[in-house]
Write a protein that holds these residues in place. Structure first.
Motif, PDB file in Angstrom:
ATOM      1  N   ARG A  69     -17.043 -24.702  54.799  1.00  0.00           N
ATOM      2  CA  ARG A  69     -17.919 -25.373  53.836  1.00  0.00           C
ATOM      3  C   ARG A  69     -17.092 -26.011  52.731  1.00  0.00           C
ATOM      4  O   ARG A  69     -17.343 -27.155  52.323  1.00  0.00           O
ATOM      5  CB  ARG A  69     -18.901 -24.359  53.250  1.00  0.00           C
ATOM      6  N   HIS A  70     -16.086 -25.302  52.245  1.00  0.00           N
ATOM      7  CA  HIS A  70     -15.228 -25.795  51.171  1.00  0.00           C
ATOM      8  C   HIS A  70     -14.505 -27.064  51.613  1.00  0.00           C
ATOM      9  O   HIS A  70     -14.465 -28.070  50.891  1.00  0.00           O
ATOM     10  CB  HIS A  70     -14.222 -24.703  50.818  1.00  0.00           C
ATOM     11  N   LYS A  71     -13.911 -27.039  52.801  1.00  0.00           N
ATOM     12  CA  LYS A  71     -13.179 -28.198  53.295  1.00  0.00           C
ATOM     13  C   LYS A  71     -14.095 -29.407  53.434  1.00  0.00           C
ATOM     14  O   LYS A  71     -13.749 -30.524  53.038  1.00  0.00           O
ATOM     15  CB  LYS A  71     -12.536 -27.884  54.650  1.00  0.00           C
ATOM     16  N   MET A  72     -15.253 -29.202  54.044  1.00  0.00           N
ATOM     17  CA  MET A  72     -16.162 -30.328  54.272  1.00  0.00           C
ATOM     18  C   MET A  72     -16.680 -30.899  52.957  1.00  0.00           C
ATOM     19  O   MET A  72     -16.746 -32.123  52.770  1.00  0.00           O
ATOM     20  CB  MET A  72     -17.338 -29.880  55.148  1.00  0.00           C
ATOM     21  N   ALA A  73     -17.032 -30.017  52.026  1.00  0.00           N
ATOM     22  CA  ALA A  73     -17.586 -30.482  50.751  1.00  0.00           C
ATOM     23  C   ALA A  73     -16.557 -31.267  49.952  1.00  0.00           C
ATOM     24  O   ALA A  73     -16.892 -32.252  49.278  1.00  0.00           O
ATOM     25  CB  ALA A  73     -18.089 -29.291  49.946  1.00  0.00           C
ATOM     26  N   GLU A  74     -15.297 -30.862  50.022  1.00  0.00           N
ATOM     27  CA  GLU A  74     -14.241 -31.528  49.260  1.00  0.00           C
ATOM     28  C   GLU A  74     -14.129 -33.001  49.625  1.00  0.00           C
ATOM     29  O   GLU A  74     -13.818 -33.845  48.779  1.00  0.00           O
ATOM     30  CB  GLU A  74     -12.909 -30.822  49.497  1.00  0.00           C
ATOM     31  N   PHE A  75     -14.411 -33.327  50.897  1.00  0.00           N
ATOM     32  CA  PHE A  75     -14.255 -34.704  51.363  1.00  0.00           C
ATOM     33  C   PHE A  75     -15.589 -35.368  51.705  1.00  0.00           C
ATOM     34  O   PHE A  75     -15.613 -36.428  52.324  1.00  0.00           O
ATOM     35  CB  PHE A  75     -13.317 -34.731  52.568  1.00  0.00           C
ATOM     36  N   GLY A  76     -16.686 -34.734  51.320  1.00  0.00           N
ATOM     37  CA  GLY A  76     -17.991 -35.340  51.518  1.00  0.00           C
ATOM     38  C   GLY A  76     -18.423 -35.458  52.957  1.00  0.00           C
ATOM     39  O   GLY A  76     -19.172 -36.367  53.329  1.00  0.00           O
ATOM     40  N   VAL A  77     -17.965 -34.519  53.803  1.00  0.00           N
ATOM     41  CA  VAL A  77     -18.303 -34.512  55.224  1.00  0.00           C
ATOM     42  C   VAL A  77     -19.366 -33.449  55.488  1.00  0.00           C
ATOM     43  O   VAL A  77     -19.379 -32.392  54.844  1.00  0.00           O
ATOM     44  CB  VAL A  77     -17.039 -34.231  56.069  1.00  0.00           C
ATOM     45  N   SER A  78     -20.260 -33.701  56.427  1.00  0.00           N
ATOM     46  CA  SER A  78     -21.306 -32.743  56.763  1.00  0.00           C
ATOM     47  C   SER A  78     -20.703 -31.396  57.157  1.00  0.00           C
ATOM     48  O   SER A  78     -19.747 -31.323  57.935  1.00  0.00           O
ATOM     49  CB  SER A  78     -22.138 -33.264  57.940  1.00  0.00           C
ATOM     50  N   SER A  79     -21.287 -30.320  56.628  1.00  0.00           N
ATOM     51  CA  SER A  79     -20.789 -28.981  56.954  1.00  0.00           C
ATOM     52  C   SER A  79     -21.663 -28.294  57.998  1.00  0.00           C
ATOM     53  O   SER A  79     -21.633 -27.066  58.119  1.00  0.00           O
ATOM     54  CB  SER A  79     -20.720 -28.116  55.689  1.00  0.00           C
ATOM     55  N   THR A  80     -22.411 -29.049  58.750  1.00  0.00           N
ATOM     56  CA  THR A  80     -23.188 -28.468  59.840  1.00  0.00           C
ATOM     57  C   THR A  80     -22.257 -28.263  61.038  1.00  0.00           C
ATOM     58  O   THR A  80     -21.843 -29.220  61.695  1.00  0.00           O
ATOM     59  CB  THR A  80     -24.368 -29.381  60.220  1.00  0.00           C
ATOM     60  N   VAL A  81     -21.909 -26.988  61.289  1.00  0.00           N
ATOM     61  CA  VAL A  81     -20.917 -26.659  62.313  1.00  0.00           C
ATOM     62  C   VAL A  81     -21.409 -25.464  63.136  1.00  0.00           C
ATOM     63  O   VAL A  81     -21.580 -24.375  62.607  1.00  0.00           O
ATOM     64  CB  VAL A  81     -19.554 -26.295  61.694  1.00  0.00           C
ATOM     65  N   PRO A  82     -21.637 -25.639  64.435  1.00  0.00           N
ATOM     66  CA  PRO A  82     -21.913 -24.483  65.290  1.00  0.00           C
ATOM     67  C   PRO A  82     -20.666 -23.608  65.402  1.00  0.00           C
ATOM     68  O   PRO A  82     -19.566 -24.105  65.643  1.00  0.00           O
ATOM     69  CB  PRO A  82     -22.275 -25.111  66.646  1.00  0.00           C
ATOM     70  N   MET A  83     -20.859 -22.290  65.216  1.00  0.00           N
ATOM     71  CA  MET A  83     -19.769 -21.318  65.308  1.00  0.00           C
ATOM     72  C   MET A  83     -20.162 -20.303  66.377  1.00  0.00           C
ATOM     73  O   MET A  83     -21.134 -19.560  66.213  1.00  0.00           O
ATOM     74  CB  MET A  83     -19.544 -20.627  63.963  1.00  0.00           C
ATOM     75  N   VAL A  84     -19.408 -20.292  67.478  1.00  0.00           N
ATOM     76  CA  VAL A  84     -19.806 -19.501  68.643  1.00  0.00           C
ATOM     77  C   VAL A  84     -18.759 -18.434  68.921  1.00  0.00           C
ATOM     78  O   VAL A  84     -17.571 -18.743  69.095  1.00  0.00           O
ATOM     79  CB  VAL A  84     -19.993 -20.406  69.876  1.00  0.00           C
ATOM     80  N   LYS A  85     -19.195 -17.195  68.985  1.00  0.00           N
ATOM     81  CA  LYS A  85     -18.282 -16.099  69.298  1.00  0.00           C
ATOM     82  C   LYS A  85     -17.894 -16.182  70.771  1.00  0.00           C
ATOM     83  O   LYS A  85     -18.715 -16.466  71.637  1.00  0.00           O
ATOM     84  CB  LYS A  85     -18.946 -14.758  68.999  1.00  0.00           C
TER      85      LYS A  85
END
Length: 245
Positions: A69-85
């Motif tokens: 979330r931090h990385k995406m927000a810093e550059f204005g990119v969507s932070s919608t990311v599927p995270m799959v175990k």
């Protein structure tokens, strides 16, 4: 936000602290299971594979929702990311032979035939993938292919290909030449400082001093990275043969 949604926030789930802000917490808190990162929430997933997105095996802070979330927000990119175990074979979590800008010594995958680890696959859209590539200047994104590697999702489905970020400085070893496993940031820094007078002169005598000095001084980080090699702590990851993206 209704009461049900409040239970899905990163804060409510204990996942809100990013290693970029809390370097001794590296690699950060990982979720207990698969989910969809969406802003400040981790929501249930309706499926495990995501056509149009690139699957990347995360061995460090890229499996931390707060860091993503931090990385995406810093550059204005969507932070919608599927995270799959997933169950990943052929890899283990080693120690990158460099000191990162936030002040910690990060992880890097190492070749480990026959080893199975439960890790996260993050599914990135093209814009997100370009951003993560750009935020990993010390790493090469490589393709993991069978039969050397296997990535099996929670439902038993095997991915035909996935990527991982491998440090191009090499990785640290204990002294026997074999890549060491990452024990967590505080334990790692404590051990490294105890082994090297030169490292203590650069970064102090405690993990807190190390992170504070490293975070504040790019030149000191470069010196520390060079010192790893001078101390003869660096070895190959065992993944140098893999094809870079």
């Amino acid at each position: 936000m209704d009461a049900r949604d409040e239970h899905r926030t990163l804060s409510a789930l204990g996942l809100a602290d990013a290693p970029r802000d809390h370097p001794l917490s590296y690699p950060g808190a990982w979720p207990t299971g698969s989910g969809l990162l969406r802003g400040d929430e981790l929501l249930p997933l309706d499926r495990l594979t995501h056509p149009g997105r690139t699957p990347v095996v995360a061995v460090g802070s890229n499996a931390s929702p707060a860091q993503l979330r931090h990385k995406m927000a810093e550059f204005g990119v969507s932070s919608t990311v599927p995270m799959v175990k997933a169950r990943v074979t052929g890899l283990d979590i080693g120690v990158s032979a460099h000191i990162s800008r936030p002040g910690y010594v990060p992880a890097s995958p190492i070749g480990a035939p026959g080893v199975m680890r439960e890790l996260f696959v993050i599914w990135l859209d093209p814009e997100q993938l370009a951003l993560i590539d750009a935020t990993e200047p010390n790493y090469d994104r490589v393709l993991l292919l069978a039969p050397g590697f296997g990535v099996e999702l929670e439902n038993g489905e095997a991915l035909l290909d996935a990527f991982a970020y491998v440090n191009h400085h090499g990785v640290l070893h204990h002294g026997d030449g074999a890549p060491r496993r990452h024990p967590g940031q505080r334990a790692l820094i404590t051990e490294l400082l105890a082994r090297s007078t030169a490292l203590r002169q650069l970064f102090g005598t405690t993990p807190e001093e190390f992170c504070s000095r490293a975070r504040a001084d790019a030149g000191r980080r470069v010196q520390g990275t060079r010192l790893f090699a001078e101390e003869k702590w660096v070895t190959a990851s065992g993944l140098e043969h893999l094809r870079v993206r």
